[in-house]
Design an enzyme around this catalytic site. Structure first.
Site, PDB file in Angstrom:
ATOM      1  N   GLU A 179      46.111  45.878  41.502  1.00  0.00           N
ATOM      2  CA  GLU A 179      45.554  45.825  40.337  1.00  0.00           C
ATOM      3  C   GLU A 179      46.724  44.961  38.975  1.00  0.00           C
ATOM      4  O   GLU A 179      46.602  44.408  38.213  1.00  0.00           O
ATOM      5  CB  GLU A 179      45.467  47.407  39.515  1.00  0.00           C
ATOM      6  CG  GLU A 179      43.805  47.600  40.231  1.00  0.00           C
ATOM      7  CD  GLU A 179      43.508  48.953  39.692  1.00  0.00           C
ATOM      8  OE1 GLU A 179      42.417  49.263  39.300  1.00  0.00           O
ATOM      9  OE2 GLU A 179      44.654  49.703  39.371  1.00  0.00           O
ATOM     10  N   ASP A 217      43.546  46.748  35.488  1.00  0.00           N
ATOM     11  CA  ASP A 217      42.392  47.633  35.840  1.00  0.00           C
ATOM     12  C   ASP A 217      41.514  47.312  34.720  1.00  0.00           C
ATOM     13  O   ASP A 217      40.106  46.991  35.268  1.00  0.00           O
ATOM     14  CB  ASP A 217      42.882  49.164  35.606  1.00  0.00           C
ATOM     15  CG  ASP A 217      41.730  49.971  35.679  1.00  0.00           C
ATOM     16  OD1 ASP A 217      40.817  50.209  36.877  1.00  0.00           O
ATOM     17  OD2 ASP A 217      41.311  50.411  34.700  1.00  0.00           O
TER      18      ASP A 217
END
Length: 230
Positions: free
Chosen positions: A119, A47
């Protein structure tokens, strides 16, 4: 889908295949040996890296954009919907290692699980191949060029003018329609954009187009005015 097929889909070959396995290991996976974590830590890292890659790209591609515009541009790229599209394209749902009960349930593999795994894959690539490899993956999968065009359409002169006002802490611009000419199918609109004592006029085939043209001209006037007073 095997790890090799996933690597082919993402266009990256892992030096440490165990990283890809970890990125595809959901927290529900049964029989996880001690020391074989789920993909949550890689998701956390991915992320952050994803935000860095996108921020760096739009920072360079939109050199005149203010912070607010850059933030909106980044948000238009990084969201669960786009992560889901990428996950579906590279086959995350078929490859995600979960407890068998997850797939038996009505919901099955959820959108959030797919987005999180994407992610995690980004985090795994970053560890395995470094920033350049990770940036290449993000750039290719998120198709930056297409998003850039969309961003430029979305953040037109009116948006930039509003951002300018907010930065300068003054009242937002006012728009007024000056005239509408021509036949119904060939309308030409003229509009004025004004901020305090500064104003500019523009024309277009719609009210919005005329206001955007006026805003673009007003931005240039404000830039000159600021240079003269600085």
């Amino acid at each position: 889908m095997t790890a090799a097929r996933i690597e082919k889909q993402i266009g990256y070959r892992f030096q440490s295949p165990s990283l890809l396995e970890e990125a595809l290991r959901h927290g529900s996976a049964q029989g996880r040996k001690e020391g074989q974590p789920s993909n949550e830590r890689l998701e956390f890292l991915g992320d952050a890296v994803l935000n860095l890659c996108v921020a760096y790209y739009i920072y360079n591609m939109l050199p005149q954009a203010e912070e607010g515009v850059l933030t909106k541009a980044r948000a238009s790229i990084i969201n669960n919907q786009n992560l889901l599209k990428i996950g579906e394209r590279i086959g995350v749902a078929e490859s995600l290692n979960t407890d068998s009960s997850v797939r038996r349930k009505g919901g099955g593999i959820t959108r959030k699980m797919i987005a999180n795994a994407v992610e995690a894959i980004i985090g795994a690539i970053f560890i395995d191949g470094g920033y350049d490899a990770c940036f290449s993956f993000v750039r290719d999968q998120f198709q930056f060029d297409g998003f850039l065009n969309a961003m430029m359409d979305g953040f037109d002169a009116k948006s930039q003018l509003q951002e300018w006002c907010q930065k300068e802490k003054i009242a937002l611009p006012e728009y007024s329609l000056l005239s509408t000419e021509g036949l119904p199918h060939e309308r030409m609109f003229r509009a004025r954009a004004q901020i305090m004592k500064w104003f500019a006029e523009g024309a277009g085939k719609s009210k919005k187009e005329a206001e955007t043209s006026a805003a673009a001209k007003l931005l240039k006037i404000l830039a000159v005015s600021k240079e003269e007073t600085s």
